[in-house]
Design an enzyme around this catalytic site. Sequence first.
Site, PDB file in Angstrom:
ATOM      1  CB  SER C  22     -48.111  -1.356  -3.141  1.00 18.57           C
ATOM      2  OG  SER C  22     -48.863  -2.547  -3.295  1.00 18.57           O
ATOM      3  CG  ASN C 109     -51.620 -10.216   5.430  1.00  8.95           C
ATOM      4  OD1 ASN C 109     -51.820  -9.323   4.604  1.00  8.95           O
ATOM      5  ND2 ASN C 109     -52.333 -10.303   6.548  1.00  8.95           N
ATOM      6  CB  THR C 154      -3.922   9.669  12.945  1.00 11.16           C
ATOM      7  OG1 THR C 154      -2.853  10.381  13.548  1.00 11.16           O
ATOM      8  CG2 THR C 154      -3.518   8.236  12.671  1.00 11.16           C
ATOM      9  CG  HIS C 155      -6.061  13.270  14.978  1.00  9.94           C
ATOM     10  ND1 HIS C 155      -7.018  13.539  15.922  1.00  9.94           N
ATOM     11  CD2 HIS C 155      -5.374  12.195  15.461  1.00  9.94           C
ATOM     12  CE1 HIS C 155      -6.911  12.676  16.932  1.00  9.94           C
ATOM     13  NE2 HIS C 155      -5.918  11.852  16.674  1.00  9.94           N
ATOM     14  CB  SER C 276     -17.816  23.794 -13.867  1.00 14.27           C
ATOM     15  OG  SER C 276     -18.415  25.066 -13.784  1.00 14.27           O
ATOM     16  CE  LYS C 282     -13.847  22.817  -9.988  1.00 15.21           C
ATOM     17  NZ  LYS C 282     -15.060  23.139  -9.270  1.00 15.21           N
ATOM     18  CG  ASN C 284     -16.058  19.549 -10.462  1.00 17.62           C
ATOM     19  OD1 ASN C 284     -15.079  20.103  -9.982  1.00 17.62           O
ATOM     20  ND2 ASN C 284     -17.056  20.200 -11.052  1.00 17.62           N
ATOM     21  CD  GLU C 289     -17.898  16.422  -5.370  1.00 10.69           C
ATOM     22  OE1 GLU C 289     -18.125  17.465  -4.746  1.00 10.69           O
ATOM     23  OE2 GLU C 289     -17.780  16.366  -6.615  1.00 10.69           O
ATOM     24  CE1 TYR C 316     -48.543  -6.618   5.604  1.00 12.82           C
ATOM     25  CE2 TYR C 316     -50.721  -5.627   5.720  1.00 12.82           C
ATOM     26  CZ  TYR C 316     -49.480  -5.720   5.130  1.00 12.82           C
ATOM     27  OH  TYR C 316     -49.164  -4.908   4.070  1.00 12.82           O
ATOM     28  CD  GLN C 321     -48.860  -0.624   0.388  1.00 16.01           C
ATOM     29  OE1 GLN C 321     -49.729  -1.468   0.491  1.00 16.01           O
ATOM     30  NE2 GLN C 321     -49.079   0.540  -0.178  1.00 16.01           N
ATOM     31  CE  LYS C 324     -43.594  -5.203  -0.586  1.00 14.39           C
ATOM     32  NZ  LYS C 324     -44.330  -4.477   0.479  1.00 14.39           N
TER      33      LYS C 324
END
Lengths: 455, 455, 455, 455
Positions: C22, C109, C154-155, C276, C282, C284, C289, C316, C321, C324
């Site tokens: 690890s 541990n 709304t909607h 782009s 463009k 963007n 996003e 344990y 492991q 993380k």
Amino acid sequence: MKLWGGRMSKPTDQLVHQLNASFPFDVRLYREDILGSQAWARALAEAGVISTAESKILVEGLDKILHEFQAGDFEAVESDEDIHTAVERRLTEIIGPLAGKLHSGRSRNDQVATDFRLWIINACEQLEQATTYLCQAMLENAERDLHTPMPGYTHLQHAQVVTWGHWLLSHAWPLIRDRERLANAQTSAAVLPLGSGALAGTSFPIDRAALAKDLGFAEVTQNSIDAVADRDFALDFLYACSVLNVHLSRMADTLILFNTPEFGFIEIDDAYATGSSLMPQKKNPDPLELARGKSGRLIGNLTGLLATLKGLPSAYDKDLQEDKEPVFDSYDTLSLLLPVLTGLIQTLTLHPQRMRERLSADLFATDLADYLVGKGVPFREAHALVGQAVRLAIKNQTSLKELALDEYRSISEHFEADVADIFDINASLNRKGASGGTSESALKMQLKAAQKALR
Amino acid sequence: MKLWGGRMSKPTDQLVHQLNASFPFDVRLYREDILGSQAWARALAEAGVISTAESKILVEGLDKILHEFQAGDFEAVESDEDIHTAVERRLTEIIGPLAGKLHSGRSRNDQVATDFRLWIINACEQLEQATTYLCQAMLENAERDLHTPMPGYTHLQHAQVVTWGHWLLSHAWPLIRDRERLANAQTSAAVLPLGSGALAGTSFPIDRAALAKDLGFAEVTQNSIDAVADRDFALDFLYACSVLNVHLSRMADTLILFNTPEFGFIEIDDAYATGSSLMPQKKNPDPLELARGKSGRLIGNLTGLLATLKGLPSAYDKDLQEDKEPVFDSYDTLSLLLPVLTGLIQTLTLHPQRMRERLSADLFATDLADYLVGKGVPFREAHALVGQAVRLAIKNQTSLKELALDEYRSISEHFEADVADIFDINASLNRKGASGGTSESALKMQLKAAQKALR
Amino acid sequence: MKLWGGRMSKPTDQLVHQLNASFPFDVRLYREDILGSQAWARALAEAGVISTAESKILVEGLDKILHEFQAGDFEAVESDEDIHTAVERRLTEIIGPLAGKLHSGRSRNDQVATDFRLWIINACEQLEQATTYLCQAMLENAERDLHTPMPGYTHLQHAQVVTWGHWLLSHAWPLIRDRERLANAQTSAAVLPLGSGALAGTSFPIDRAALAKDLGFAEVTQNSIDAVADRDFALDFLYACSVLNVHLSRMADTLILFNTPEFGFIEIDDAYATGSSLMPQKKNPDPLELARGKSGRLIGNLTGLLATLKGLPSAYDKDLQEDKEPVFDSYDTLSLLLPVLTGLIQTLTLHPQRMRERLSADLFATDLADYLVGKGVPFREAHALVGQAVRLAIKNQTSLKELALDEYRSISEHFEADVADIFDINASLNRKGASGGTSESALKMQLKAAQKALR
Amino acid sequence: MKLWGGRMSKPTDQLVHQLNASFPFDVRLYREDILGSQAWARALAEAGVISTAESKILVEGLDKILHEFQAGDFEAVESDEDIHTAVERRLTEIIGPLAGKLHSGRSRNDQVATDFRLWIINACEQLEQATTYLCQAMLENAERDLHTPMPGYTHLQHAQVVTWGHWLLSHAWPLIRDRERLANAQTSAAVLPLGSGALAGTSFPIDRAALAKDLGFAEVTQNSIDAVADRDFALDFLYACSVLNVHLSRMADTLILFNTPEFGFIEIDDAYATGSSLMPQKKNPDPLELARGKSGRLIGNLTGLLATLKGLPSAYDKDLQEDKEPVFDSYDTLSLLLPVLTGLIQTLTLHPQRMRERLSADLFATDLADYLVGKGVPFREAHALVGQAVRLAIKNQTSLKELALDEYRSISEHFEADVADIFDINASLNRKGASGGTSESALKMQLKAAQKALR
């Protein structure tokens, strides 16, 4: 160098650049990106957009970059926001402004989809191969102890006698099915998006079918918007990986169990076990635990991409950039897990004597009921009668096998002297003679079928 | 009546019964359970375990129960812990103790796997059909406005001109792929586990291949432990449903957008919209929002079963009972969503004039760059030059189309009088002539390909 | 150097080492590992296990290693399987065999659980701070246009008039709640496991309460098995991150929408947009996003760890492991996203005129109904009457505002001349005077409450 | 009756109605809906919108409906699309057009959020109580065998000696933490959205603080848009339920293991076990398997709602309707699981003799190393020396306990005659005297702390 920016009045914020940049992970696509660009250069020449001579220079320049990558000599610069930019930047350095012709009629949207599909096609092949190796190790191990009896469990309780070979094969079949799922993902990926531009198609008369052939794709995408928006192939890949790892987790969980001192059916080779920093006696089955634990991670990778794609507007959105890391991670995880498990299975020590000692008389209770069925008792009644025998054995602190004949007959007169034969292990195994069962011949047929499926 | 209990010294706790009982949901499998039992009765007779006459009585008794279910006359009792118990209990009431012979050599473990696979085989067919209907509605709609221009978006910004038909088809192709995924799930399901007993196989000489044929399965399972442990087919089904709903969510999200007053490209029929309890003017696209929202639910169903299966010990564990509710739920969700969306698409009103009004000059910027490429400018340079033109237009508060020729020429002498032709909508569409593009002929070919794929 | 192995007869397989290791990711815990070890050295001295002089040498040696890490000078070797091993190995190099005393009564541990909790405590603080900065930017922006009217949806349909400030604050409150969730995760983490050994506690008379104080923990764990098995704090952290990112995704999705040319309510600064490679015009909204797309990834991280922990046996297991990497990934994601969004909000340009233009008369329909309520009409009837007015307006191709009084009166005599006043924007906003509403005073109170909550 | 429709020109499609309708599941909110409406009626009177007499009639009419529901007499009609519509429809039938005044200044958006929050506040209380009962049963069981020794496992390998009480308490502490998570969810829910209208606030001078007090909420929401869009409280609830079930799954998994014939540490009461339809001897731990398996389902419920909320536009969207079913399902699951597990723990039989038999000498290896530390050997060296002793014992087919003193001394001269004392079980337990450890006093303190935490 950026591939855009003419329209902007100021530079990108540094943190935005860092957030947007995919080079740190999509550099893995360098081979696919270069192959795709070379094919594109040839296609542009075919279409008359550039000359054959120009195409040749482009292809050779790209070859040079490929070698740089392979030799570990490629030097990235800060402004390389993705692998496409990095390659075009370097190409410009090598061959000058002609490099600027390569991107004609192409967008990073169709380019990255092409690169990524090529990568996944290969990844499916690698994982299929590694799965096959693991299966082969399992089949060889199963063959060695095909008829070695052991307790069969349902609900982790003693159910009926089975054999080690039968048990191990029960975990090979799911992996054989996983090879199908990987093959399905590969088929999904093998459709060429190149020539779809940003979303509307390409303005140049590119022969996309020829391009597909050049790059080894089976088909071309049929709709340019879908071509840049579609990530089904990545989902199919992540799904195949998740299910494969869930299968590994089930086998691993049971092997961990069989490896406890209480079961003691198997022993893991020292090379496949690890120790404790505190407890000197420990020999831990870490690879099996990781095979189990990592299935959570792969489920997370699939769930994550499904959630990312959910509700996304049409065509290309930057959200799609989130497709690569989970795919790479699932691939890397299995690429390491599969060979480790192959070695672990190959070096596993069985303790058949221990398995045999654990064959309690309880495991023959269903045989007893079937015996009564043979005597004409309807199964449901036979089941209840044997249930009574079980209770009697518990009450008398004995076992079904040790119950005396007159005790049996006190429950039902259908029990006769031959009831003692029921507790013969091999006879019990051989009674399950239908396909998929534990009889000698059924097991041999099963092994052959599995071997054939792997070919 | 319980199918077990002879061995227990006291009754099950009432809450435990409630927790364990699956009848409230697995009653949906009544048809499959009865068909499976009838085939099993015939197979037992074939194998000589029961007589042909007994088999006939069993089959007829089961027929009677089937009719009771179909007529809504079946009366469940408290002790019916699952559909298998309920049917066997009722069969005993109808034909007496002979019913007790039906379960010979069979376990609920292989029985429920058989029922569930039969159910999913049919469910795949239903959903494939419903998906096809939706696709057909989309194709018909697309055909009507195959060449109607509208802005194409990437990153939800104006990108290039596309057409309504092209856009709508871009959402049909994913659904066409979903039909493949459903077909794959069906193939996964079409393998018969019956004859695997609890886990070790069956003690009676059942011809499983014949049984498979009788029930319409393509193959038999090869390992009796795997046969009762395997739920891959349920995962494959849930996965196919999830991806299908994610595809619907993307189309729905964009339609919701096109339906805003700001876009105004489409209008939903009153029969497919709902109102507000407070705001009298509201006309809400609820079915589209549910198509989007429910994709979360289906992702949850898949994730849930993957997590349930993860780390599960070999063979049958009760955890596997958790397989049915997510499958039923995903099926029910799509069974309702798909026809609703079909109707919504069929009755959708387009506003082509509105789409046309939104065709800003920006959408032709790539055409401009391609124009320069045609004049021999390398694309990368052309891109930068057009970027400058965009900035100039913004600075002058005009558009690319309104920039004067000398303004263009101040940027590059490659711009000539014919630059004005670039802004012709149809010319722009027709320039994208490669397969999958927006030209008239490419669109017609695409439509045909889609129609063919649905056949 | 390994911290174990005396008991093994052969070396670990190379791939197994790679799978188990690890260090590549848990090296991030170096600071926490060293601080924890220094506190442990002091505690061992307190307990009389080692001398004060020995403790001092250990602490100073560890200080040296800390500086090596901070200076980027630490050199890992192949056998460093985790950060604990690496630090102990290096300590042995620096101070000799005395380093071997440090691990007395401690296991990896309890050590790793301590390191990881310390790390998360700090991570919560960092993210809380970054969230606060984003909220502050939002509040400042909201304050500037607190009363600037815009359509409320709304909607995604026009609902009622709201203001920009009101809208933006509606996305600040969820973030304010997220700070609570982060604080909860921090509280979960602030319980010290050190002194729990491998699972059974420590054999040395360590004063764990003092140790907790030394390291800045609020409490000590109460059960040594639970101490090494518990990963609730990691789940709490991943959950808080997921919900935070889901909140960002909702704001981002709507900002992307407001940024379309069709809405045109906002404009993103050039420094926070990208271009782009194909389309020169463009600009963007990539950061938005990614804020939306990455929420899928964080949902996946949470789901993955939940699935990993599900069904795990007591105490344990190596599966733990897997805790993380998702935690590090969720932290890194938000650590980058939050400041980017802060900058984006700070530099956002509003187009109030455009918002005002979009204020259709429909947005006042509820006001109209409330007007009728004021005239004594039951609301449900008022709602229906206004519904008729809406239909009439549609039929006459006009708007609610343009309907003539006699048209209104043809629907209901309760409409009077003062109906025209209803369409006043500020009056409409000010009518919503209850707390949380759009009136001037309510908005000012809300802003103050938000400012206070951030303090 | 619908609460809208005046504006529509045709009726809703039947399937759309079915898709949209939430009555089949939100009818569960009837009590909360009615209480909320009664409080709203009083608030409208307070605000002068209706008269006190009208308010009284409304409240009494609603009381009547409440009684109908409670008596099972409420008759739904086809058009009842949700619980709000059903109640208003019925109220109109009972008290006439005055019912139409109830909805003044209120929307279903703020109404349903209020109902749902009220329901969750109560659900948290119920689950907290049921968790407490389970914990109490665990504490009582743990107290009975607080000092009964058993092998402690890590990696499912023998690690060190622990006690049954210690082990069982290690599963109670996670549940104690779950009570905190439920309390956090309750706090999240206890904020009143009513008075927020559809999204913009209410036009009438409602005293929302008084309303909150009337309904038992701690606070009011501060932003009307957030008030109708926020589902954090539902996520918090689903998260608390998921983690709780994951905790149950870990305990269940280990109990299933302890219940195998190979371990044989425990026996489940017949009332909490089930049998097999095929195998007469089976006694299966179904409730434990369901406790494990259902955690997948609850993870799915959480994941699903997170995915539904991801990327949702501001304010109310119909997607939010998907919030209720997962919440109800997670609640129902735990409401059944928790009392079943309580009973199972209360009736569990221990086999202490079996646990004692399994106490292998290996479990004392760490004690041996600590013994050497006591003799001045650095721990790391002691660890290696004991590792050698383990190998020697394996080689000689004996155990650490049986190794002769001179064999020990051949490894290190620090071993002396008193090494034999190390293998005393109680001494080993008592050596772990630090808080959270296995010594008698530490265990007693732990038990007290747990009892206190439950109060």
